[in-house]
Design a protein around this motif. Structure first.
Motif, PDB file in Angstrom:
ATOM      1  N   TRP A 145      38.485  47.683  25.164  1.00  0.00           N
ATOM      2  CA  TRP A 145      36.219  48.603  25.220  1.00  0.00           C
ATOM      3  C   TRP A 145      35.827  47.402  25.215  1.00  0.00           C
ATOM      4  O   TRP A 145      36.073  46.315  24.909  1.00  0.00           O
ATOM      5  CB  TRP A 145      36.554  48.873  23.963  1.00  0.00           C
ATOM      6  CG  TRP A 145      37.275  50.046  24.095  1.00  0.00           C
ATOM      7  CD1 TRP A 145      38.850  50.166  23.150  1.00  0.00           C
ATOM      8  CD2 TRP A 145      37.464  51.454  23.808  1.00  0.00           C
ATOM      9  NE1 TRP A 145      39.306  51.627  22.647  1.00  0.00           N
ATOM     10  CE2 TRP A 145      37.796  52.811  23.374  1.00  0.00           C
ATOM     11  CE3 TRP A 145      35.313  51.839  24.120  1.00  0.00           C
ATOM     12  CZ2 TRP A 145      37.584  53.739  23.638  1.00  0.00           C
ATOM     13  CZ3 TRP A 145      35.313  53.702  24.785  1.00  0.00           C
ATOM     14  CH2 TRP A 145      36.373  54.729  24.434  1.00  0.00           C
ATOM     15  N   HIS A 146      34.753  47.269  26.108  1.00  0.00           N
ATOM     16  CA  HIS A 146      34.112  46.866  26.305  1.00  0.00           C
ATOM     17  C   HIS A 146      32.377  47.909  27.014  1.00  0.00           C
ATOM     18  O   HIS A 146      32.193  48.185  27.529  1.00  0.00           O
ATOM     19  CB  HIS A 146      34.059  45.609  27.852  1.00  0.00           C
ATOM     20  CG  HIS A 146      34.375  46.131  29.017  1.00  0.00           C
ATOM     21  ND1 HIS A 146      35.322  47.116  28.897  1.00  0.00           N
ATOM     22  CD2 HIS A 146      33.817  46.598  29.686  1.00  0.00           C
ATOM     23  CE1 HIS A 146      35.133  47.566  30.906  1.00  0.00           C
ATOM     24  NE2 HIS A 146      34.174  47.153  31.017  1.00  0.00           N
ATOM     25  N   THR A 147      31.366  46.276  27.326  1.00  0.00           N
ATOM     26  CA  THR A 147      29.943  46.835  27.214  1.00  0.00           C
ATOM     27  C   THR A 147      29.166  46.083  28.585  1.00  0.00           C
ATOM     28  O   THR A 147      29.964  44.410  28.325  1.00  0.00           O
ATOM     29  CB  THR A 147      28.808  47.682  26.868  1.00  0.00           C
ATOM     30  OG1 THR A 147      29.095  47.687  25.562  1.00  0.00           O
ATOM     31  CG2 THR A 147      28.000  47.438  27.606  1.00  0.00           C
ATOM     32  N   ASP A 148      29.366  47.188  29.865  1.00  0.00           N
ATOM     33  CA  ASP A 148      29.174  45.957  31.412  1.00  0.00           C
ATOM     34  C   ASP A 148      28.423  44.932  31.164  1.00  0.00           C
ATOM     35  O   ASP A 148      27.182  44.723  30.582  1.00  0.00           O
ATOM     36  CB  ASP A 148      29.371  46.781  32.697  1.00  0.00           C
ATOM     37  CG  ASP A 148      30.499  47.328  33.168  1.00  0.00           C
ATOM     38  OD1 ASP A 148      31.068  46.755  32.558  1.00  0.00           O
ATOM     39  OD2 ASP A 148      29.481  48.662  33.373  1.00  0.00           O
ATOM     40  N   VAL A 149      29.093  43.532  31.732  1.00  0.00           N
ATOM     41  CA  VAL A 149      28.134  42.488  31.298  1.00  0.00           C
ATOM     42  C   VAL A 149      27.562  42.101  30.109  1.00  0.00           C
ATOM     43  O   VAL A 149      26.021  41.233  30.373  1.00  0.00           O
ATOM     44  CB  VAL A 149      27.883  42.384  32.906  1.00  0.00           C
ATOM     45  CG1 VAL A 149      27.052  40.804  33.056  1.00  0.00           C
ATOM     46  CG2 VAL A 149      28.580  43.169  34.106  1.00  0.00           C
ATOM     47  N   TYR A 160      34.583  51.675  43.043  1.00  0.00           N
ATOM     48  CA  TYR A 160      33.172  51.258  43.479  1.00  0.00           C
ATOM     49  C   TYR A 160      32.570  51.381  42.303  1.00  0.00           C
ATOM     50  O   TYR A 160      32.162  52.323  41.582  1.00  0.00           O
ATOM     51  CB  TYR A 160      33.114  51.129  44.472  1.00  0.00           C
ATOM     52  CG  TYR A 160      34.185  50.991  45.631  1.00  0.00           C
ATOM     53  CD1 TYR A 160      34.168  49.690  45.669  1.00  0.00           C
ATOM     54  CD2 TYR A 160      34.344  51.839  46.112  1.00  0.00           C
ATOM     55  CE1 TYR A 160      34.983  49.090  46.875  1.00  0.00           C
ATOM     56  CE2 TYR A 160      36.165  51.669  47.062  1.00  0.00           C
ATOM     57  CZ  TYR A 160      36.325  50.182  47.687  1.00  0.00           C
ATOM     58  OH  TYR A 160      36.702  49.853  48.465  1.00  0.00           O
ATOM     59  N   ARG A 161      31.333  49.944  41.896  1.00  0.00           N
ATOM     60  CA  ARG A 161      31.196  50.271  40.712  1.00  0.00           C
ATOM     61  C   ARG A 161      29.317  48.953  41.031  1.00  0.00           C
ATOM     62  O   ARG A 161      29.538  48.009  41.963  1.00  0.00           O
ATOM     63  CB  ARG A 161      31.161  49.575  39.336  1.00  0.00           C
ATOM     64  CG  ARG A 161      29.943  49.141  38.258  1.00  0.00           C
ATOM     65  CD  ARG A 161      30.657  48.586  37.180  1.00  0.00           C
ATOM     66  NE  ARG A 161      30.528  47.261  37.397  1.00  0.00           N
ATOM     67  CZ  ARG A 161      30.555  46.167  36.515  1.00  0.00           C
ATOM     68  NH1 ARG A 161      31.411  46.265  35.674  1.00  0.00           N
ATOM     69  NH2 ARG A 161      29.874  44.798  36.822  1.00  0.00           N
ATOM     70  N   ILE A 162      28.567  49.671  41.078  1.00  0.00           N
ATOM     71  CA  ILE A 162      26.749  49.175  41.045  1.00  0.00           C
ATOM     72  C   ILE A 162      26.178  49.132  39.877  1.00  0.00           C
ATOM     73  O   ILE A 162      26.591  50.632  38.794  1.00  0.00           O
ATOM     74  CB  ILE A 162      26.307  50.218  41.694  1.00  0.00           C
ATOM     75  CG1 ILE A 162      26.632  49.768  43.279  1.00  0.00           C
ATOM     76  CG2 ILE A 162      25.000  49.511  42.163  1.00  0.00           C
ATOM     77  CD1 ILE A 162      26.281  51.315  44.655  1.00  0.00           C
TER      78      ILE A 162
HETATM   79 FE   LIG Z   1      33.316  48.578  32.893  1.00  0.00          FE
END
Ligand SMILES: [Fe+2]
Length: 324
Positions: free
Chosen positions: A124-128, A291-293
Motif C-alpha cells: 500500500w502506498h500513496t504515489d511519490v 501507464y501513469r501520469i
Molecule cells: Fe502507485
C-alpha cells in the motif's frame, strides 16, 4: 478534537448540483465512482473538467471505461486537470513521452531482491510521498490487462481519519513522519535501485494529518510503503503506532477494488488516498501494462498550519522540456 474535527472531514464543500456533462455511478459507500459520458480522447470543455474534478473531490478515485488513449491523448487529458510532472523522478519515463511512467508487471525486478516480509499493509502506498510536494493526482490507463487478476485497490484516507477515536485523532494531529524510497521489509536494494536513488535522492517530512484546502478535510496522510518513522518518538513507539495506522487505513470498508479492462482509466486524488496492486499478479503468467501520469502537487500542510519539509531533494516540478 473531536466532533469538530470529524465534521471537517466530511466533503461538505463539494458542490451538490447534479452534473450535466457526465454521469457519476458510486461503487462503494466511501470511495470510488465510475464516470460515463465524456470522450477523453478529445479535449474536454471547462464544465466537464469541473464536474469530473468535483466527483474526484467527493469520491477520491474515479474510473472511466473504453477510453483507449494514446500517450499523447493521455498527456492532453492530464493537462486539463493540472501540470504533469516528469513520469517518475527516480525511475524514469517512457521514450519520447517524459510525462508518462510505465507501470509494467515486472518493474520491481531490477530494484529489489529477496522475499518481502508480507504484512497486511505491504504494497500500500500513496504515489511519490518521498517528495516534499507529492503529486496532487495520478491518472493511470490500462493497455494490456490479464483476463483475471491484477486488480487495484484504493482507500479513502479522509474517512479513515474520521474512523479513529477522538483522543487518537488529537494525538495524531500533532505528529510528523519521514517518507523515503526503500525496498519492502525483507528485501534488499539492487545496485540499480541504489544508483537511481543516489542520483535523485528524495526524503521528506510530512504531517501525519494534512488538511485539504478545497474541502477542509483532514486526511490521515500515511503511505505505508514510504512512511518510515514518526519524528520524536522512540523506534518502538514509532513502529507500533505506524502499524496501528497502516492496518487501520487498509480496512476493507474504506476501500474500493477496481477490475481493469483494456481502455480503463483510474484517476485518483493522491492527497486523500493510498492504493495497492495485490500480489496475485505475480502468481500468474499474464502480463499487465499500465501507464501513469502524475500532476504536480502542493506542499502538504498539517492541522497546526506547518508545512512539510524536504530533508533531501528538490520539489517535484511540472515537466518542461529540458528538465528530464
Ligand atoms: Fe502507485
Amino acid at each position: 478534537m473531536s466532533s469538530a474535527a470529524s465534521a471537517l472531514a466530511r466533503p461538505a464543500a463539494v458542490p451538490e448540483a447534479a452534473p450535466r456533462h457526465i454521469s457519476v455511478h458510486p461503487l462503494t459507500g466511501h470511495i470510488g465512482a465510475e464516470i460515463e459520458g465524456p470522450d477523453l480522447s478529445k479535449p474536454l470543455d471547462r464544465e466537464a473538467v469541473e464536474e469530473i474534478r468535483a466527483a474526484l473531490l467527493k469520491w477520491k478515485v474515479v474510473f472511466f471505461r473504453d477510453q483507449p488513449l494514446t500517450h499523447a491523448q493521455h498527456v492532453t487529458l492530464a493537462e486539463s486537470f493540472g501540470a504533469p510532472t516528469i513520469g517518475h523522478p527516480v525511475f524514469g519515463f517512457v521514450e519520447d513521452y517524459p510525462q508518462v511512467y510505465s507501470v509494467a508487471r515486472n518493474r520491481f525486478a531490477t530494484r529489489h531482491v529477496g522475499e518481502p516480509l508480507i504484512r497486511p499493509w505491504t504494497g500500500w502506498h500513496t504515489d511519490v510521498t518521498a517528495a516534499v510536494n507529492p503529486p496532487a493526482a495520478s491518472i493511470l490507463r490500462g493497455v494490456e490487462i490479464p483476463p483475471y487478476g491484477g486488480d487495484t485497490f484504493w482507500t479513502n484516507l479522509a474517512v479513515a481519519y474520521d474512523g479513529l477515536s477522538a483522543p487518537l485523532r488529537g494525538f495524531i494531529d500533532t505528529l510528523r513522519g519521514v517518507h523515503a524510497f526503500s525496498p519492502p521489509e525483507g528485501q534488499a536494494a539492487t545496485d540499480d535501485f541504489v544508483a537511481k536513488n543516489r542520483k535523485r535522492p528524495l526524503v521528506s517530512e510530512h504531517p501525519l494529518v494534512r488538511v485539504i484546502p478545497e474541502t477542509g478535510e483532514r486526511v490521515l496522510f500515511v503511505s505505508p510503503s514510504f512512511l518510515k518513522s514518526i519524528t520524536g518518538l522512540s523506534p518502538r513507539e514509532s513502529q507500533q503506532i505506524l502499524e496501528l495506522l497502516f492496518e487501520h487505513v487498509t480496512r476493507p470498508e474504506y476501500t474500493v477494488r477496481f477490475r481493469w479492462q483494456p481502455g480503463s482509466i483510474a484517476f485518483w486524488d493522491n492527497r486523500t488516498t493510498a492504493h495497492l496492486a495485490p500480489r496475485d499478479i505475480y502468481a500468474l503468467d499474464f502480463d499487465r501494462q499500465l501507464y501513469r501520469i502524475t500532476l504536480k502537487g502542493d506542499v502538504p500542510v498539517g492541522v497546526d498550519g506547518h508545512a512539510s519539509t524536504a530533508i533531501e531533494g528538490e520539489p517535484l516540478d511540472a515537466f518542461s522540456a529540458g528538465t528530464a
